[in-house]
Scaffold this motif. Structure first.
Motif, PDB file in Angstrom:
ATOM      1  N   THR A   1       0.843  -1.188   0.000  1.00  0.00           N
ATOM      2  CA  THR A   1       0.000   0.000   0.000  1.00  0.00           C
ATOM      3  C   THR A   1       0.885   1.247   0.000  1.00  0.00           C
ATOM      4  N   PRO A   2       0.375   2.387  -0.475  1.00  0.00           N
ATOM      5  CA  PRO A   2       1.215   3.573  -0.689  1.00  0.00           C
ATOM      6  C   PRO A   2       1.236   4.563   0.477  1.00  0.00           C
ATOM      7  N   HIS A   3       1.725   4.098   1.626  1.00  0.00           N
ATOM      8  CA  HIS A   3       1.867   4.954   2.811  1.00  0.00           C
ATOM      9  C   HIS A   3       0.527   5.569   3.204  1.00  0.00           C
ATOM     10  N   ILE A   4      -0.479   4.694   3.341  1.00  0.00           N
ATOM     11  CA  ILE A   4      -1.824   5.165   3.678  1.00  0.00           C
ATOM     12  C   ILE A   4      -2.358   4.504   4.946  1.00  0.00           C
ATOM     13  N   ALA A   5      -1.514   3.789   5.675  1.00  0.00           N
ATOM     14  CA  ALA A   5      -1.996   3.065   6.854  1.00  0.00           C
ATOM     15  C   ALA A   5      -2.702   3.989   7.835  1.00  0.00           C
ATOM     16  N   GLY A   6      -2.248   5.227   7.928  1.00  0.00           N
ATOM     17  CA  GLY A   6      -2.854   6.163   8.869  1.00  0.00           C
ATOM     18  C   GLY A   6      -3.863   7.105   8.260  1.00  0.00           C
ATOM     19  N   HIS A   7      -4.270   6.863   7.014  1.00  0.00           N
ATOM     20  CA  HIS A   7      -5.095   7.825   6.280  1.00  0.00           C
ATOM     21  C   HIS A   7      -6.599   7.637   6.480  1.00  0.00           C
ATOM     22  N   SER A   8      -7.034   7.493   7.698  1.00  0.00           N
ATOM     23  CA  SER A   8      -8.470   7.474   7.957  1.00  0.00           C
ATOM     24  C   SER A   8      -8.994   8.905   8.013  1.00  0.00           C
ATOM     25  N   VAL A   9     -10.292   9.055   7.833  1.00  0.00           N
ATOM     26  CA  VAL A   9     -10.913  10.375   7.971  1.00  0.00           C
ATOM     27  C   VAL A   9     -10.678  10.908   9.378  1.00  0.00           C
ATOM     28  N   GLU A  10     -10.884  10.034  10.374  1.00  0.00           N
ATOM     29  CA  GLU A  10     -10.690  10.447  11.763  1.00  0.00           C
ATOM     30  C   GLU A  10      -9.251  10.890  12.004  1.00  0.00           C
ATOM     31  N   GLY A  11      -8.285  10.135  11.449  1.00  0.00           N
ATOM     32  CA  GLY A  11      -6.886  10.481  11.650  1.00  0.00           C
ATOM     33  C   GLY A  11      -6.556  11.851  11.089  1.00  0.00           C
ATOM     34  N   LYS A  12      -7.068  12.136   9.888  1.00  0.00           N
ATOM     35  CA  LYS A  12      -6.770  13.422   9.253  1.00  0.00           C
ATOM     36  C   LYS A  12      -7.441  14.579   9.980  1.00  0.00           C
ATOM     37  N   VAL A  13      -8.719  14.416  10.318  1.00  0.00           N
ATOM     38  CA  VAL A  13      -9.420  15.500  11.002  1.00  0.00           C
ATOM     39  C   VAL A  13      -8.893  15.663  12.427  1.00  0.00           C
ATOM     40  N   ARG A  14      -8.509  14.560  13.052  1.00  0.00           N
ATOM     41  CA  ARG A  14      -7.897  14.645  14.378  1.00  0.00           C
ATOM     42  C   ARG A  14      -6.615  15.473  14.318  1.00  0.00           C
ATOM     43  N   GLY A  15      -5.867  15.321  13.203  1.00  0.00           N
ATOM     44  CA  GLY A  15      -4.668  16.124  13.010  1.00  0.00           C
ATOM     45  C   GLY A  15      -5.002  17.604  12.945  1.00  0.00           C
ATOM     46  N   THR A  16      -6.091  17.955  12.238  1.00  0.00           N
ATOM     47  CA  THR A  16      -6.522  19.353  12.168  1.00  0.00           C
ATOM     48  C   THR A  16      -6.938  19.859  13.548  1.00  0.00           C
ATOM     49  N   GLN A  17      -7.676  19.033  14.275  1.00  0.00           N
ATOM     50  CA  GLN A  17      -8.096  19.408  15.626  1.00  0.00           C
ATOM     51  C   GLN A  17      -6.888  19.729  16.507  1.00  0.00           C
ATOM     52  N   MET A  18      -5.853  18.897  16.391  1.00  0.00           N
ATOM     53  CA  MET A  18      -4.675  19.074  17.238  1.00  0.00           C
ATOM     54  C   MET A  18      -3.924  20.353  16.901  1.00  0.00           C
ATOM     55  N   ILE A  19      -3.747  20.653  15.601  1.00  0.00           N
ATOM     56  CA  ILE A  19      -3.015  21.880  15.273  1.00  0.00           C
ATOM     57  C   ILE A  19      -3.876  23.114  15.558  1.00  0.00           C
ATOM     58  N   TYR A  20      -5.189  22.970  15.433  1.00  0.00           N
ATOM     59  CA  TYR A  20      -6.098  24.063  15.800  1.00  0.00           C
ATOM     60  C   TYR A  20      -5.914  24.422  17.272  1.00  0.00           C
ATOM     61  N   GLU A  21      -5.868  23.420  18.127  1.00  0.00           N
ATOM     62  CA  GLU A  21      -5.697  23.676  19.552  1.00  0.00           C
ATOM     63  C   GLU A  21      -4.328  24.298  19.836  1.00  0.00           C
ATOM     64  N   GLN A  22      -3.299  23.862  19.106  1.00  0.00           N
ATOM     65  CA  GLN A  22      -1.969  24.443  19.279  1.00  0.00           C
ATOM     66  C   GLN A  22      -1.960  25.919  18.877  1.00  0.00           C
ATOM     67  N   ILE A  23      -2.585  26.219  17.736  1.00  0.00           N
ATOM     68  CA  ILE A  23      -2.610  27.600  17.244  1.00  0.00           C
ATOM     69  C   ILE A  23      -3.424  28.482  18.178  1.00  0.00           C
ATOM     70  N   CYS A  24      -4.511  27.956  18.729  1.00  0.00           N
ATOM     71  CA  CYS A  24      -5.289  28.713  19.712  1.00  0.00           C
ATOM     72  C   CYS A  24      -4.410  29.101  20.901  1.00  0.00           C
ATOM     73  N   GLU A  25      -3.580  28.171  21.332  1.00  0.00           N
ATOM     74  CA  GLU A  25      -2.695  28.457  22.459  1.00  0.00           C
ATOM     75  C   GLU A  25      -1.678  29.535  22.099  1.00  0.00           C
ATOM     76  N   VAL A  26      -1.132  29.456  20.883  1.00  0.00           N
ATOM     77  CA  VAL A  26      -0.170  30.470  20.439  1.00  0.00           C
ATOM     78  C   VAL A  26      -0.826  31.850  20.378  1.00  0.00           C
ATOM     79  N   VAL A  27      -2.043  31.891  19.868  1.00  0.00           N
ATOM     80  CA  VAL A  27      -2.759  33.159  19.703  1.00  0.00           C
ATOM     81  C   VAL A  27      -3.300  33.677  21.035  1.00  0.00           C
ATOM     82  N   GLY A  28      -3.556  32.731  21.945  1.00  0.00           N
ATOM     83  CA  GLY A  28      -4.094  33.133  23.245  1.00  0.00           C
ATOM     84  C   GLY A  28      -5.600  33.153  23.295  1.00  0.00           C
ATOM     85  N   THR A  29      -6.221  32.217  22.564  1.00  0.00           N
ATOM     86  CA  THR A  29      -7.680  32.120  22.578  1.00  0.00           C
ATOM     87  C   THR A  29      -8.100  30.702  22.924  1.00  0.00           C
TER      88      THR A  29
END
Length: 402
Positions: free
Chosen positions: A260-288
């Motif tokens: 398979t072409p490096h897709i073992a972690g390519h679930s919808v949940e995995g990708k959106v969870r990644g967005t959730q995590m960076i969103y929370e990080q950016i909120c902390e940087v911004v202070g919100t």
């Protein structure tokens, strides 16, 4: 606060438009000029952050990737110039663990493995290795761990186990029925993983063993692996990752069981969870304070009908587990898609490195919709035992009786 966002990050704008001034760039199009006056950069693994890319980054203070891996970030340079960096470590852990489970169930069906009497050796007990350990514990499959840095860290606190599992050395891992690799790619330092699965390790494997690589291709000596697989009495091998991606060595395809072409972690949940995590990080940087959750963006799925052959048993049979789980994820589907795509690429002409790289990248970018067990309600017969209900619950399903 100006945020530059890669447009392949799922729901990235929806998450971040209330946090700052969001601009997006198209996949693989980022150039140094775009980083002028940008405060925060959010990307995925196809964007390499190098000193050259950052030449115009006059205001950049934070770089984060919505992926678990960070090899595309020049962290040494980022540290040198004082730019804080982070990642979505662990976002795809469940998906990769479910990928391995799918392989194990196929191995049972193909009589390559007696799953409930086998031992799985997990190399790397970080986010993914721990997720796999939890799945194997849920279905009562024996396993052990190899992770020297974690073992050393735990030993300093007086602990000898991780999540109830013992640590072993690499020689013992090489004797397990299944060897599943889940380490980051690290070249140098006290615990390098570059080609840690070397010729000596590979030659110690027998035809009765199964080797799965769903972490980084560089962890295996690929030349030694290909030489081994071309011999008689070789082990069974499953590869989701390769050296030199995306211009991979397709000669391996004829010798591995699933590819398979490096897709073992390519679930919808995995990708959106990644967005959730960076969103929370950016909120902390911004202070919100973050006010969005994963459930705000994930659609519900249709229920799965769990017709079990032995619902009243005290232990879930491998056959019943396979019948249910492969409705969620079946690695054989991705193997067929992968082989067909590369077969089409090479039809009537010689494959070039560019052909291979383009096909590999396209398969990843255009990957099908895949959900995790947690996305499904599993409808089981009313006479299903509590033990079986609990097993499916531990795998992430929402269980109901019908």
């Amino acid at each position: 606060m100006k945020i530059l966002l890669e447009d392949t990050i799922p729901f990235g704008t929806d998450y971040l438009n209330s946090v700052g001034q969001v601009e997006t760039y198209a996949w693989q199009s980022l150039v140094p000029e775009m980083l002028c006056d940008v405060d925060i950069l959010a990307l995925r693994s196809t964007t390499k952050v190098t000193p050259e890319l950052l030449t115009n980054a006059n205001k950049l203070k934070f770089v984060t990737t919505a992926t678990a891996g960070t090899n595309h970030l020049d962290k040494i340079h980022l540290d040198k110039v004082g730019i804080v960096h982070s990642s979505a470590a662990g976002c795809n852990a469940v998906a990769v663990a479910e990928y391995v489970l799918s392989v194990l169930l196929h191995a049972q069906k193909a009589q390559k493995l007696d799953l409930y009497n086998a031992t799985v050796g997990i190399v790397g007990a970080g986010n993914v290795g721990s997720a796999l350990s939890r799945i194997l514990t849920a279905i009562d499959v024996k396993h052990c761990l190899y992770d020297p840095p974690l073992q050393q860290a735990l030993a300093s606190t007086g602990k000898t186990q991780h999540n109830g599992q013992s640590f072993v050395d690499l020689a013992q891992i090489a004797t397990c029925d299944v060897v599943s690799l889940h380490v980051p790619f690290i070249k140098g330092g006290d615990y390098p993983t570059y080609q840690m699965i070397d010729q000596t390790f590979l030659e110690a494997l027998t035809p009765d063993q199964l080797l799965i690589n769903a972490c980084r291709g560089e962890v295996i000596d690929e030349e030694a692996l290909l030489n081994l697989l071309q011999q008689e009495q070789a082990p069974t091998v499953v590869l989701d990752v390769f050296d030199n991606e995306p211009a991979i060595n397709t000669a391996l395809f004829d010798h591995v069981w699933f590819v398979t072409p490096h897709i073992a972690g390519h679930s919808v949940e995995g990708k959106v969870r990644g967005t959730q995590m960076i969103y929370e990080q950016i909120c902390e940087v911004v202070g919100t304070a973050p006010d969005k959750e994963l459930s705000d963006f994930l659609d519900k799925t249709s229920p799965i009908n769990g017709d079990l052959a032995s619902p009243e048993a005290s232990r879930l049979s491998v056959e019943d587990l396979t019948a249910v789980f492969h409705k969620v994820y079946d690695v054989a589907i991705d193997d067929e898609i992968t082989r067909n795509a590369f077969s089409t690429t090479s039809k009537n002409n010689e494959k070039t490195n560019s052909d291979v790289a383009n096909t590999f990248s396209a398969l990843r970018k255009q990957y099908r919709v895949r959900r995790e067990c947690s996305a499904y309600e599993l409808q089981l017969p009313k006479n299903t035992s509590k033990q079986i209900q609990n097993t499916f619950t531990k795998l992430g399903f929402s269980v109901s009786l019908v």
